[in-house]
Write a protein that holds these residues in place. Sequence first.
Motif, PDB file in Angstrom:
ATOM      1  N   ILE A 244       0.849  -1.198   0.000  1.00  0.00           N
ATOM      2  CA  ILE A 244       0.000   0.000   0.000  1.00  0.00           C
ATOM      3  C   ILE A 244       0.882   1.244   0.000  1.00  0.00           C
ATOM      4  CG2 ILE A 244      -1.834   1.279   1.170  1.00  0.00           C
ATOM      5  CD1 ILE A 244      -2.567  -1.365   2.589  1.00  0.00           C
ATOM      6  N   ARG A 245       0.738   2.026  -1.050  1.00  0.00           N
ATOM      7  CA  ARG A 245       1.378   3.331  -1.129  1.00  0.00           C
ATOM      8  C   ARG A 245       0.290   4.398  -1.163  1.00  0.00           C
ATOM      9  NH1 ARG A 245       4.999   0.378  -4.444  1.00  0.00           N
ATOM     10  NH2 ARG A 245       7.187   0.628  -3.807  1.00  0.00           N
ATOM     11  N   ALA A 246       0.650   5.612  -0.776  1.00  0.00           N
ATOM     12  CA  ALA A 246      -0.286   6.733  -0.862  1.00  0.00           C
ATOM     13  C   ALA A 246       0.398   7.882  -1.574  1.00  0.00           C
ATOM     14  CB  ALA A 246      -0.747   7.165   0.524  1.00  0.00           C
ATOM     15  N   ALA A 247      -0.301   8.505  -2.524  1.00  0.00           N
ATOM     16  CA  ALA A 247       0.185   9.697  -3.214  1.00  0.00           C
ATOM     17  C   ALA A 247      -0.713  10.860  -2.811  1.00  0.00           C
ATOM     18  CB  ALA A 247       0.163   9.490  -4.726  1.00  0.00           C
ATOM     19  N   LEU A 253       1.365  17.755   7.900  1.00  0.00           N
ATOM     20  CA  LEU A 253       1.358  16.753   8.961  1.00  0.00           C
ATOM     21  C   LEU A 253       1.545  17.341  10.356  1.00  0.00           C
ATOM     22  CD1 LEU A 253       3.544  14.000   7.242  1.00  0.00           C
ATOM     23  CD2 LEU A 253       1.058  14.289   7.173  1.00  0.00           C
ATOM     24  N   GLY A 254       0.664  16.923  11.259  1.00  0.00           N
ATOM     25  CA  GLY A 254       0.790  17.267  12.671  1.00  0.00           C
ATOM     26  C   GLY A 254       1.272  16.057  13.453  1.00  0.00           C
ATOM     27  N   GLU A 255       1.368  16.201  14.756  1.00  0.00           N
ATOM     28  CA  GLU A 255       1.877  15.111  15.597  1.00  0.00           C
ATOM     29  C   GLU A 255       1.005  13.859  15.493  1.00  0.00           C
ATOM     30  OE1 GLU A 255       4.731  14.858  17.173  1.00  0.00           O
ATOM     31  OE2 GLU A 255       5.237  16.817  16.342  1.00  0.00           O
ATOM     32  N   ALA A 256      -0.311  14.053  15.401  1.00  0.00           N
ATOM     33  CA  ALA A 256      -1.209  12.898  15.276  1.00  0.00           C
ATOM     34  C   ALA A 256      -0.904  12.110  14.009  1.00  0.00           C
ATOM     35  CB  ALA A 256      -2.665  13.362  15.281  1.00  0.00           C
ATOM     36  N   ALA A 257      -0.576  12.823  12.934  1.00  0.00           N
ATOM     37  CA  ALA A 257      -0.266  12.165  11.665  1.00  0.00           C
ATOM     38  C   ALA A 257       1.011  11.347  11.773  1.00  0.00           C
ATOM     39  CB  ALA A 257      -0.134  13.207  10.556  1.00  0.00           C
ATOM     40  N   TYR A 258       2.051  11.941  12.362  1.00  0.00           N
ATOM     41  CA  TYR A 258       3.318  11.219  12.503  1.00  0.00           C
ATOM     42  C   TYR A 258       3.147   9.961  13.358  1.00  0.00           C
ATOM     43  CZ  TYR A 258       6.038  14.958  10.308  1.00  0.00           C
ATOM     44  OH  TYR A 258       6.563  15.857   9.410  1.00  0.00           O
ATOM     45  N   LYS A 259       2.320  10.072  14.388  1.00  0.00           N
ATOM     46  CA  LYS A 259       2.084   8.919  15.254  1.00  0.00           C
ATOM     47  C   LYS A 259       1.406   7.797  14.469  1.00  0.00           C
ATOM     48  CE  LYS A 259      -0.083   7.533  19.624  1.00  0.00           C
ATOM     49  NZ  LYS A 259      -0.892   7.970  20.783  1.00  0.00           N
ATOM     50  N   ARG A 260       0.399   8.150  13.668  1.00  0.00           N
ATOM     51  CA  ARG A 260      -0.316   7.134  12.890  1.00  0.00           C
ATOM     52  C   ARG A 260       0.584   6.524  11.815  1.00  0.00           C
ATOM     53  NH1 ARG A 260      -5.636  10.894  12.845  1.00  0.00           N
ATOM     54  NH2 ARG A 260      -6.828   9.798  14.444  1.00  0.00           N
ATOM     55  N   LEU A 266       1.407   2.005   6.087  1.00  0.00           N
ATOM     56  CA  LEU A 266       1.729   2.369   4.703  1.00  0.00           C
ATOM     57  C   LEU A 266       3.152   1.937   4.377  1.00  0.00           C
ATOM     58  CD1 LEU A 266       0.348   6.018   4.306  1.00  0.00           C
ATOM     59  CD2 LEU A 266      -0.566   3.958   3.235  1.00  0.00           C
ATOM     60  N   ASP A 267       3.338   1.376   3.203  1.00  0.00           N
ATOM     61  CA  ASP A 267       4.687   1.039   2.756  1.00  0.00           C
ATOM     62  C   ASP A 267       5.448   2.287   2.322  1.00  0.00           C
ATOM     63  OD1 ASP A 267       4.728  -1.971   2.829  1.00  0.00           O
ATOM     64  OD2 ASP A 267       2.952  -1.655   1.596  1.00  0.00           O
ATOM     65  N   LEU A 282      10.513   8.265   8.623  1.00  0.00           N
ATOM     66  CA  LEU A 282       9.395   7.443   8.129  1.00  0.00           C
ATOM     67  C   LEU A 282       9.519   7.265   6.615  1.00  0.00           C
ATOM     68  CD1 LEU A 282       6.536   9.109  10.217  1.00  0.00           C
ATOM     69  CD2 LEU A 282       7.578   6.871  10.616  1.00  0.00           C
ATOM     70  N   PRO A 283       8.839   6.272   6.038  1.00  0.00           N
ATOM     71  CA  PRO A 283       8.918   6.054   4.581  1.00  0.00           C
ATOM     72  C   PRO A 283       8.131   7.107   3.807  1.00  0.00           C
ATOM     73  CG  PRO A 283       7.387   4.492   5.559  1.00  0.00           C
ATOM     74  CD  PRO A 283       8.019   5.234   6.707  1.00  0.00           C
ATOM     75  N   ILE A 284       8.602   8.340   3.875  1.00  0.00           N
ATOM     76  CA  ILE A 284       7.960   9.463   3.197  1.00  0.00           C
ATOM     77  C   ILE A 284       8.880   9.942   2.073  1.00  0.00           C
ATOM     78  CG2 ILE A 284       7.082  11.821   3.417  1.00  0.00           C
ATOM     79  CD1 ILE A 284       6.457  11.220   6.350  1.00  0.00           C
TER      80      ILE A 284
END
Length: 315
Positions: A244-247, A253-260, A266-267, A282-284
């Motif tokens: 699963i990738r996301a484009a 991004l906030g702290e909640a996003a980084y935590k999730r 997500l790969d 992270l794989p960003i």
Amino acid sequence: MKDTRLKIFSGSSNRPLAEEICKSIGVPLGEATVTCFPDGESFVKINENIRGADVYIIQSTCPPTNHHLMELLIMIDAAKRASAARITAVIPFYGYARQDRKDQPRVPITAKLVANLLVAAGATRALTMDLHSQQIQGFFDVPVDHLFASPVFFQYLATKRSSNLVVCSPDVGGMKMAAAYADALGASIALVAKKRINATTVAATNIVGEVSGCDVLLVDDITETAGTITAAAKILREHGAKSIRAAISHCVLGEAAYKRLSEGVLDELITTNSVPIDPRGLPITVLSVAPLLGEAIVRINSNESVTSLFKIKGF
């Protein structure tokens, strides 16, 4: 004779992007003082002659959103009072775009208000990318050039071709975007049905389409808490997705996003530098839209068409 001198200035929201845009087209970044008084009021001074020039002010409305928006308005006013011939607000990420309609009683249409403010400040044109909804272009009483980040994504995705690719929208609203990606990539399409619990939490409830054993590409225009894409990724995993990738065009991004995102659902998260972003290990993957925006600025300055910027190479 009309002066077509090209002058580019940057606010404080994303100066690295502005510098990269200038480097890509061989134009120096204009000299301007952009600072704050001790009480928080923004102060702007343009430190070079722009009388009769074609001025471009680069500013994303990323957090702190209101500060950066106000800074942009003040820079536009400064350019107008310095007798610039044309002022283009270059807004890679247009904030308040989700407030584009009255979906409940007694709420504003803030996307329209922001457009009004930009024009009132003195902007004679706007250049933006991947608006949350296309109709926002109609909120402006001046021309709007609306670019898409998809050609930049497609160039990167061409290196990761898959014979069993499925493009998936994490909600119903993104189906048009997902269909465009699926058509360009020669992939099938799927949809995750979701239910929003509150402003920061969503629950994925069902999947329309076949994803078992497939490489899935989630596509969306913006994420802040990563709630929608991580909820979609979890249910896709449950239904047998292989990868699963996301484009996502704009990752604010906030702290909640980084935590999730740190939970590893997500790969890979593929995004652009329309707003500053720190991968934090992270794989960003951050793709640059500087050449795209730079080419658009050059073409607008020389009164050429920007249509060819939507063409996709390699597909």
